[in-house]
Motif scaffolding. Sequence first.
Motif: not given
Length: 475
Positions: A130-144
């Motif tokens: 619709g009138h939204s743009l959905v973007v994906r961004e890095a979640a941050g620091v990963v502890a693996a």
Amino acid sequence: MESLPFESIYVGGQWIQPDTRKTIAVENPATEEVVANVPACGRDDVRRAVESARVAFPEWSATDAATRAETLTSLRDALVKNQEELSELITREMGSPIAFSRRVQVGLPVKALEGYAEALAAATAEERIGHSLVVREAAGVVAAVTPWNYPLHQAVAKIGAALAAGCTMVLKPSELAPLSACFLATLIDGLGLPAGTFNLVQGEGRAAGQALVTDEGADVISFTGSVRVGREVGAAAGQAVKRACLELGGKSATLVLDGADLAAAVRDGVRGALLNAGQTCSARTRLLVPRSRLEDAVDVARSVVAQYVPGDPTDPDCALGPLISAAQADNVRERLYRAADRGARRVAGPDPGEVPTVGHYVAPSVWTDLAPSAPLAREEIFGPVLVVLPFEDEDEAVSIANGTPYGLAATVWAGDTEHAAAVARRLRAGQVDLNAAKFNPAAPFGGYGLSGVGRELGRHGIQEFQEVKSLQFPA
């Protein structure tokens, strides 16, 4: 190997001495010799590593998809260039046969990185709703936190996804097999990433591992290991309201339906159970066959098991190496003897104790005459053990396959692929092979129930380390 910085940690783009002076001896499970020592890091070393990753996050998360894909491809090329040395190191630290180390322990991470690079554009694509743009961004620091059974692959599975998503990270490998992670860090060091994008700390799970997953500076936790520890990690993540991706245990099944090529299916099932000496979370340790074909299946299994003779894992012809530790080998043998005392029948393989006097070996074995609810048929053993369970009809086969708290993987053999696919849809498992299908390192990997939460590999693996944001434009 002697030139690798095993007694250092990699923080802020450089090898440094840890605060701790305590070390952990790393044993070759085939020879019982100590091959190296690594730091037994604690909370202070972990804190430095996490802070380094936080400082690096703004720069790395701002890179574009093309730059990240190029980085993954460069790491892939470095693995290929160093494949032989890495294979030998993994064989030394955890005992997998050298041919398996070359083909799977190093070969599979190469394919995983290729899958991430190819999926990166789709994983980061924007979407209009619709009138939204959905973007994906890095979640941050990963502890693996990674396990010992596939030390390089599990590290690469997490590193590749995190870097592709734009995350920075701290890796804590298993203290039982940490050497290949050190080698991997030297290869990552050569990629020219912003200092602190990737960090490595060594140490025990109860110290370094716990410090890492509970550090307030980590945004996402990615853990592969036992259900027991996975529960603790999940609880810590829930307490801190953090995302956790947990890849845990399994008790996977091979279903051989009427009309299938029995001999081919049983050969595949036995090999799927004995892969990496059974030290595989997705090992197909249950073989389900029509009751009328039980003895035929046992005969085939017996001929295949005879090819798996415990031996020197540096021998190119070796098919079965040791288990990771004396404690693990003792545990597997104890559970087998207990099953025998309760009436289970060993139909293939020698006594589990008939092994070389040096090394943590368990002889491969196949068992039947036990109920699907018996511990040996329902619990993860993590050794070279296969249970053969008969069924009367297809419904019972599906019920038995779904009759454990796990749901990681399965294989269905049928007379035609469409029939196999129909049965596969009834299974509560995250990944099901149809007939002779091969593992796909670009497809999502993960399971239902106690097998964990979340997925690794390919586009789905990358998206585990992303946040989703909606930008609302004027309508």
